[in-house]
Design a protein around this motif. Structure first.
Motif, PDB file in Angstrom:
ATOM      1  N   ARG A 385      -0.597  13.729  31.492  1.00 37.84           N
ATOM      2  CA  ARG A 385      -0.666  12.517  32.319  1.00 37.84           C
ATOM      3  C   ARG A 385      -1.164  11.336  31.493  1.00 37.84           C
ATOM      4  O   ARG A 385      -0.656  10.218  31.628  1.00 37.84           O
ATOM      5  CB  ARG A 385      -1.583  12.782  33.520  1.00 37.84           C
ATOM      6  N   ARG A 386      -2.137  11.607  30.638  1.00 33.85           N
ATOM      7  CA  ARG A 386      -2.625  10.522  29.773  1.00 33.85           C
ATOM      8  C   ARG A 386      -1.536  10.053  28.817  1.00 33.85           C
ATOM      9  O   ARG A 386      -1.380   8.851  28.575  1.00 33.85           O
ATOM     10  CB  ARG A 386      -3.856  10.997  28.985  1.00 33.85           C
ATOM     11  N   TRP A 387      -0.780  11.005  28.257  1.00 33.75           N
ATOM     12  CA  TRP A 387       0.270  10.621  27.310  1.00 33.75           C
ATOM     13  C   TRP A 387       1.374   9.822  28.002  1.00 33.75           C
ATOM     14  O   TRP A 387       1.794   8.771  27.504  1.00 33.75           O
ATOM     15  CB  TRP A 387       0.852  11.867  26.644  1.00 33.75           C
ATOM     16  N   ILE A 388       1.850  10.310  29.140  1.00 35.35           N
ATOM     17  CA  ILE A 388       2.915   9.604  29.850  1.00 35.35           C
ATOM     18  C   ILE A 388       2.435   8.238  30.313  1.00 35.35           C
ATOM     19  O   ILE A 388       3.175   7.243  30.268  1.00 35.35           O
ATOM     20  CB  ILE A 388       3.422  10.444  31.040  1.00 35.35           C
ATOM     21  N   GLY A 389       1.175   8.185  30.752  1.00 37.12           N
ATOM     22  CA  GLY A 389       0.627   6.888  31.130  1.00 37.12           C
ATOM     23  C   GLY A 389       0.597   5.931  29.951  1.00 37.12           C
ATOM     24  O   GLY A 389       0.900   4.733  30.092  1.00 37.12           O
ATOM     25  N   HIS A 390       0.247   6.450  28.776  1.00 37.28           N
ATOM     26  CA  HIS A 390       0.226   5.620  27.563  1.00 37.28           C
ATOM     27  C   HIS A 390       1.626   5.102  27.235  1.00 37.28           C
ATOM     28  O   HIS A 390       1.811   3.910  26.936  1.00 37.28           O
ATOM     29  CB  HIS A 390      -0.332   6.435  26.408  1.00 37.28           C
ATOM     30  N   VAL A 391       2.628   5.979  27.285  1.00 37.14           N
ATOM     31  CA  VAL A 391       4.009   5.557  27.015  1.00 37.14           C
ATOM     32  C   VAL A 391       4.455   4.526  28.044  1.00 37.14           C
ATOM     33  O   VAL A 391       5.106   3.525  27.703  1.00 37.14           O
ATOM     34  CB  VAL A 391       4.958   6.776  27.023  1.00 37.14           C
ATOM     35  N   SER A 392       4.088   4.741  29.302  1.00 32.63           N
ATOM     36  CA  SER A 392       4.505   3.817  30.359  1.00 32.63           C
ATOM     37  C   SER A 392       3.860   2.446  30.204  1.00 32.63           C
ATOM     38  O   SER A 392       4.431   1.436  30.637  1.00 32.63           O
ATOM     39  CB  SER A 392       4.148   4.405  31.725  1.00 32.63           C
ATOM     40  N   ARG A 393       2.691   2.393  29.583  1.00 36.19           N
ATOM     41  CA  ARG A 393       2.048   1.087  29.356  1.00 36.19           C
ATOM     42  C   ARG A 393       2.620   0.365  28.144  1.00 36.19           C
ATOM     43  O   ARG A 393       2.406  -0.845  27.992  1.00 36.19           O
ATOM     44  CB  ARG A 393       0.532   1.283  29.178  1.00 36.19           C
ATOM     45  N   HIS A 394       3.323   1.082  27.257  1.00 33.89           N
ATOM     46  CA  HIS A 394       3.939   0.466  26.080  1.00 33.89           C
ATOM     47  C   HIS A 394       5.405   0.911  25.992  1.00 33.89           C
ATOM     48  O   HIS A 394       5.815   1.530  25.002  1.00 33.89           O
ATOM     49  CB  HIS A 394       3.191   0.874  24.806  1.00 33.89           C
ATOM     50  N   ARG A 640      11.434  16.551  39.976  1.00 29.74           N
ATOM     51  CA  ARG A 640      10.008  16.374  40.278  1.00 29.74           C
ATOM     52  C   ARG A 640       9.665  14.897  40.400  1.00 29.74           C
ATOM     53  O   ARG A 640       8.863  14.501  41.262  1.00 29.74           O
ATOM     54  CB  ARG A 640       9.166  17.038  39.196  1.00 29.74           C
ATOM     55  N   VAL A 641      10.260  14.047  39.550  1.00 26.59           N
ATOM     56  CA  VAL A 641      10.032  12.607  39.669  1.00 26.59           C
ATOM     57  C   VAL A 641      10.536  12.108  41.018  1.00 26.59           C
ATOM     58  O   VAL A 641       9.885  11.310  41.705  1.00 26.59           O
ATOM     59  CB  VAL A 641      10.715  11.849  38.513  1.00 26.59           C
ATOM     60  N   ARG A 642      11.699  12.605  41.420  1.00 28.43           N
ATOM     61  CA  ARG A 642      12.275  12.201  42.702  1.00 28.43           C
ATOM     62  C   ARG A 642      11.382  12.649  43.866  1.00 28.43           C
ATOM     63  O   ARG A 642      11.178  11.904  44.825  1.00 28.43           O
ATOM     64  CB  ARG A 642      13.671  12.823  42.836  1.00 28.43           C
ATOM     65  N   GLU A 643      10.832  13.847  43.768  1.00 28.92           N
ATOM     66  CA  GLU A 643       9.913  14.318  44.803  1.00 28.92           C
ATOM     67  C   GLU A 643       8.731  13.367  44.933  1.00 28.92           C
ATOM     68  O   GLU A 643       8.334  12.984  46.040  1.00 28.92           O
ATOM     69  CB  GLU A 643       9.406  15.720  44.461  1.00 28.92           C
ATOM     70  N   GLU A 644       8.133  13.011  43.789  1.00 28.57           N
ATOM     71  CA  GLU A 644       6.975  12.120  43.814  1.00 28.57           C
ATOM     72  C   GLU A 644       7.355  10.740  44.337  1.00 28.57           C
ATOM     73  O   GLU A 644       6.587  10.096  45.065  1.00 28.57           O
ATOM     74  CB  GLU A 644       6.371  12.015  42.411  1.00 28.57           C
ATOM     75  N   TYR A 645       8.543  10.281  43.999  1.00 31.72           N
ATOM     76  CA  TYR A 645       8.978   8.967  44.473  1.00 31.72           C
ATOM     77  C   TYR A 645       9.190   8.988  45.988  1.00 31.72           C
ATOM     78  O   TYR A 645       8.809   8.054  46.700  1.00 31.72           O
ATOM     79  CB  TYR A 645      10.255   8.559  43.761  1.00 31.72           C
ATOM     80  N   LEU A 646       9.796  10.060  46.482  1.00 31.54           N
ATOM     81  CA  LEU A 646      10.005  10.160  47.923  1.00 31.54           C
ATOM     82  C   LEU A 646       8.678  10.309  48.663  1.00 31.54           C
ATOM     83  O   LEU A 646       8.553   9.909  49.821  1.00 31.54           O
ATOM     84  CB  LEU A 646      10.915  11.348  48.236  1.00 31.54           C
ATOM     85  N   ARG A 647       7.673  10.878  47.980  1.00 33.31           N
ATOM     86  CA  ARG A 647       6.370  11.053  48.615  1.00 33.31           C
ATOM     87  C   ARG A 647       5.569   9.766  48.613  1.00 33.31           C
ATOM     88  O   ARG A 647       4.883   9.444  49.596  1.00 33.31           O
ATOM     89  CB  ARG A 647       5.587  12.147  47.892  1.00 33.31           C
ATOM     90  N   THR A 648       5.660   8.993  47.504  1.00 31.15           N
ATOM     91  CA  THR A 648       4.791   7.817  47.364  1.00 31.15           C
ATOM     92  C   THR A 648       5.536   6.501  47.477  1.00 31.15           C
ATOM     93  O   THR A 648       4.934   5.479  47.818  1.00 31.15           O
ATOM     94  CB  THR A 648       4.077   7.845  46.005  1.00 31.15           C
ATOM     95  N   ALA A 654       5.440   7.867  40.360  1.00 30.94           N
ATOM     96  CA  ALA A 654       6.419   8.958  40.334  1.00 30.94           C
ATOM     97  C   ALA A 654       6.728   9.377  38.906  1.00 30.94           C
ATOM     98  O   ALA A 654       6.849  10.575  38.606  1.00 30.94           O
ATOM     99  CB  ALA A 654       7.701   8.525  41.047  1.00 30.94           C
ATOM    100  N   ILE A 655       6.851   8.415  38.001  1.00 27.86           N
ATOM    101  CA  ILE A 655       7.157   8.740  36.604  1.00 27.86           C
ATOM    102  C   ILE A 655       6.001   9.514  35.978  1.00 27.86           C
ATOM    103  O   ILE A 655       6.189  10.581  35.372  1.00 27.86           O
ATOM    104  CB  ILE A 655       7.439   7.456  35.806  1.00 27.86           C
ATOM    105  N   VAL A 656       4.788   8.991  36.114  1.00 23.52           N
ATOM    106  CA  VAL A 656       3.639   9.631  35.479  1.00 23.52           C
ATOM    107  C   VAL A 656       3.406  11.020  36.059  1.00 23.52           C
ATOM    108  O   VAL A 656       3.240  12.002  35.323  1.00 23.52           O
ATOM    109  CB  VAL A 656       2.377   8.757  35.635  1.00 23.52           C
ATOM    110  N   GLU A 657       3.394  11.130  37.375  1.00 25.40           N
ATOM    111  CA  GLU A 657       3.116  12.422  37.999  1.00 25.40           C
ATOM    112  C   GLU A 657       4.267  13.405  37.790  1.00 25.40           C
ATOM    113  O   GLU A 657       4.055  14.575  37.476  1.00 25.40           O
ATOM    114  CB  GLU A 657       2.849  12.231  39.502  1.00 25.40           C
ATOM    115  N   GLY A 658       5.501  12.933  37.971  1.00 21.52           N
ATOM    116  CA  GLY A 658       6.646  13.830  37.846  1.00 21.52           C
ATOM    117  C   GLY A 658       6.813  14.379  36.444  1.00 21.52           C
ATOM    118  O   GLY A 658       7.023  15.583  36.250  1.00 21.52           O
ATOM    119  N   VAL A 659       6.689  13.504  35.442  1.00 21.50           N
ATOM    120  CA  VAL A 659       6.863  13.956  34.059  1.00 21.50           C
ATOM    121  C   VAL A 659       5.686  14.823  33.625  1.00 21.50           C
ATOM    122  O   VAL A 659       5.862  15.866  32.989  1.00 21.50           O
ATOM    123  CB  VAL A 659       7.040  12.756  33.107  1.00 21.50           C
TER     124      VAL A 659
END
Length: 759
Positions: A385-394, A640-648, A654-659
């Protein structure tokens, strides 16, 4: 809906595990018995309608000269390094005996006669291409009937004779020829075992439990047994190429263990929530099983799409591999939930490694509190989650850097050259390689790949003289054997020897020049016709055919994949991005193959002893398999990303949690596939090496650079437009997406609705 059907199927298998396991035992037993009773041996057939080499083969067959059949060559040299066949009677006597015994073998139509030529004079033997100029090397060429009337027993008889005569004659005896190419047993057994052991180790490290590690392996072994046995039965009906069992085992082990891993990971999640093991198994099949069915179906469709190349042996090989993949899909949704039901609550226990990992992770209470939130996912996702969050911020530097890296790796594809890795690329421990080297040493490299020119003079008496003269004068031809003319049909056969080896690009240029310039000029505008055949010409033609059909095949696979992903994820940009990223990873794998096999970079690491061209049919075969396999991870991750997107309803979350929730499973699955594929990359046969290295490289790139960097970076850049779909198209598409966790929505089949998205 598919999810409801899978829920019922998985739950039923988990409630009655021993019935399902018994049914699979019966199926495996029946498949093996059918293979023993009705199966055939694998054989390579280069018959391809419409090719010039095929027309040459048809003319030779019509003439009935026997030269249309299979061949072998027995290459001999005196054990006494100073002896020659010119001046040592004992060596000549041994040669005579060898030739006589080879001629007595079943189904041998005839042999060349180097001993007789020596009796007629050394010059006669040399001019006939039977004894080298220095008298040290002699060749007994063995003619067999066509492949349909032969079997592996004929090869075994020749090999056994060679083994016996080596102990009785003062000769070094080596063998090669098309008989070996057609009926040699493919590499595989040891590689399969190495792959299974590596997969077991990775599964144990991933789950920290021997039981959890054993279930995917057991399922894969069951599926592989049924799939390969069915392939053997197919070989009793038609010619299944020798690479099919190796490739089927390679792909079957990889996808089977991967699919089981996806379902098992979901099952353990449900157990952690407190569900009964049988209910957890049913829900795991209903959720993770849907991507498995979809991804497996994509692999099967992609491989069966090889039929568009109109190359029969590729079509049959694709069908054989598809049988194994389909068997693994069925096992994943039937046999695996039965295993899960039989295992019961034991799978909820992580084992010693898992307990140690949890103990280490609980040292930081702030992170622990977040992990206890069911919505936050399991503890092991925190690092991802930390890594994906880092990529998503840059997203921009990561997207540009990763894409640039893959494009750079793709550049060697510009130098891709397809051809035939001949026996000169085999290890020195193989008799075919030693025979190849002896022939090249004594007679020149082109002797290992003779061309057969079939000519129908059609009543023109002077055409054959002109033809022989023109062919002999070509700079790429070293010599022309005496012309054989069939009296009944008038068809002539010229066996010609190029100056270069079969895998040399110059040989392909010579074949092209003969067809486009030399033969048409010699024949003129009359009714006579001539065609160039032989093994080297056949594989050159297959390479051209596949190169011509590759763009059509690629376009068809991309279009179908785009449409299926659009239907699944209700989006235009998500499937478009998936298609483009898959192309990048496959292109990079192609580039690395060119660098290793054509340029020799790191070839020694996989036992490659000489640079070779890429086997003509491998690029299109690899594309079919790799595109299908890459969809496994695409569907699993995006589901899994789609599940999180449909939930939230929030794209970033969705990207951070799903990946992050799928990262551990995807990387573990990728490591398993890479381990399985690399175990085949060290096989003797260069074709097997290419399949193994190409698949391993592409999966590694896809699961790391693509899934863990490019996917989150590009999806972050696209924002909410990831899920954009025109309203008119949304109304047209059928409902029931793979990417919704409907079993968690009260098992009603209704997906949770997302927050409003501007479409």
């Amino acid at each position: 809906m598919l999810s409801k059907a899978l829920l019922r199927l998985g739950a039923s298998a988990a409630r009655h595990p021993w019935r399902v396991i018994a049914a699979w035992l019966v199926a495996a037993t029946l498949a093996v018995l059918a293979a023993v009773a009705f199966g055939g041996r694998n054989a390579d057939s280069m018959t391809v309608p419409g090719l010039d080499s095929q027309r040459a083969a048809e003319l030779i067959e019509r003439a009935g000269t026997g030269q249309e059949g299979m061949t072998a060559q027995v290459v001999v040299t005196p054990l006494d390094g100073a002896a020659t066949f010119f001046d040592h009677d004992s060596a000549r006597t041994a040669l005579t005996r060898l030739q006589t015994e080879v001629k007595r073998l079943p189904r041998v139509l005839g042999t060349s006669d180097p001993a007789g030529a020596l009796d007629a004079g050394g010059d006669t033997a040399v001019r006939g291409g039977l004894v080298s100029v220095d008298g040290r090397i002699a060749v007994v060429r063995v003619q067999y009937p066509d492949q349909s009337r032969l079997s592996a027993e004929d090869l075994d008889a020749l090999v056994d004779l060679g083994d016996r005569l080596r102990a009785e004659l003062p000769l070094r005896i080596e063998m090669g020829g098309s008989l070996f190419y057609a009926f040699s047993d493919p590499d595989g057994g040891a590689s399969e075992l190495i792959g299974l052991l590596a997969a077991a180790a990775i599964l144990f490290l991933a789950f920290g439990s021997l039981v959890a590690a054993a279930l995917p392996i057991g399922m894969a072994v069951f599926g592989l047994t049924v799939g390969v046995a069915t392939m053997t039965v197919l070989a009793g009906v038609t010619d299944v190429p020798t690479f099919a069992p190796v490739l089927g085992s390679m792909v079957g082990l990889g996808v089977g263990i991967d699919y089981a891993l996806f379902v098992l990971a979901r099952h353990r999640e449900y157990l952690a929530r407190g569900l009964d093991p049988r209910e957890a198994a049913g829900r795991a099949v209903a959720t993770a099983g849907r991507p498995v069915v979809f991804a497996g179906g994509t692999v099967v469709v992609s491989i069966l799409g090889l039929a568009v190349a109109n190359v029969p042996f590729m079509t049959v090989g694709g069908l054989a591999v598809s049988i194994v993949v389909l068997t693994m899909v069925v096992a994943s949704v039937t046999l695996l939930p039965a295993f899960l039901g039989a295992a019961g609550p034991r799978l909820a226990r992580a084992g010693r490694i898992g307990r140690i990992g949890r103990a280490l992770q609980t040292r930081k209470p702030g992170r622990l509190a977040r992990r206890r939130d069911p919505a936050a996912g399991p503890a092991h996702a925190a690092g991802w989650r930390r890594w994906i969050g880092h990529v998503s911020r840059h997203p921009v530097p990561y997207a540009v850097g990763a894409a640039g890296l893959l494009l750079t790796a793709t550049l060697p594809v510009l130098g891709l050259r397809v051809g035939l890795p001949d026996d000169g690329s085999l290890p020195h421990g193989r008799t075919e390689r030693r025979a190849y080297d002896l022939v090249a040493e004594g007679f020149g490299p082109g002797t290992n790949g003779p061309l057969a020119i079939a000519a129908d003079p059609a009543g023109d008496p002077g055409v054959l003289d002109r033809l022989v003269g023109a062919v002999a004068a070509d700079p790429g031809i070293a010599s022309v054997a005496p012309t054989h003319i069939d009296r009944a049909t008038g068809i002539a056969t010229l066996v010609v020897f190029p100056t270069t080896s079969p895998q040399d690009k110059a040989t392909a240029d010579t074949i092209a020049r003969l067809r486009t310039d030399v033969l048409p000029t010699a024949i003129g505008h009359g009714p006579a016709r001539a065609h160039v055949g032989g093994a080297a010409a056949s594989l050159s033609d297959v390479g051209q055919r596949t190169s011509q059909r590759l763009p059509v095949f690629v376009a068809a696979v991309l279009a179908v994949s785009f449409l299926l992903l659009m239907l699944v994820f209700r989006s235009i940009l998500v499937p478009l991005k998936a298609v483009l990223l898959n192309l990048l990873s496959i292109g990079a794998a192609y580039g690395i193959m060119v660098a290793v096999f054509q340029w020799g970079w790191g070839g020694a690491l996989i036992g490659l002893e000489a640079t070779v061209p890429i086997v003509s049919f491998i690029p299109i075969f690899l594309f079919a398999i790799l595109f299908g396999l890459s969809m496994d991870y695409e569907v699993f991750l995006l589901s899994r990303v789609r599940e999180e997107y449909l939930r939230t309803g929030d794209n970033g979350t969705a990207i951070v949690e799903g990946v992050s929730r799928t990262a551990r499973i995807i990387t573990s699955a990728a490591l398993i596939m890479v381990a399985v594929f690399l175990s085949f990359a060290v096989a003797d046969d260069p074709s097997t090496k290419m399949f193994g290295l190409g698949l391993a490289t592409a999966i590694l790139i896809d699961a790391t650079v693509v899934r863990m960097v490019l996917v989150p970076a590009t999806m972050t850049l696209l924002g909410r437009t990831n899920w954009w779909l025109p309203k008119w198209l949304d109304r047209m598409l059928p409902r029931g997406p793979v990417g919704t966790d409907d079993t968690d929505a009260g098992s009603t089949g209704e997906a949770p609705r997302p927050r409003p998205v501007d479409r």
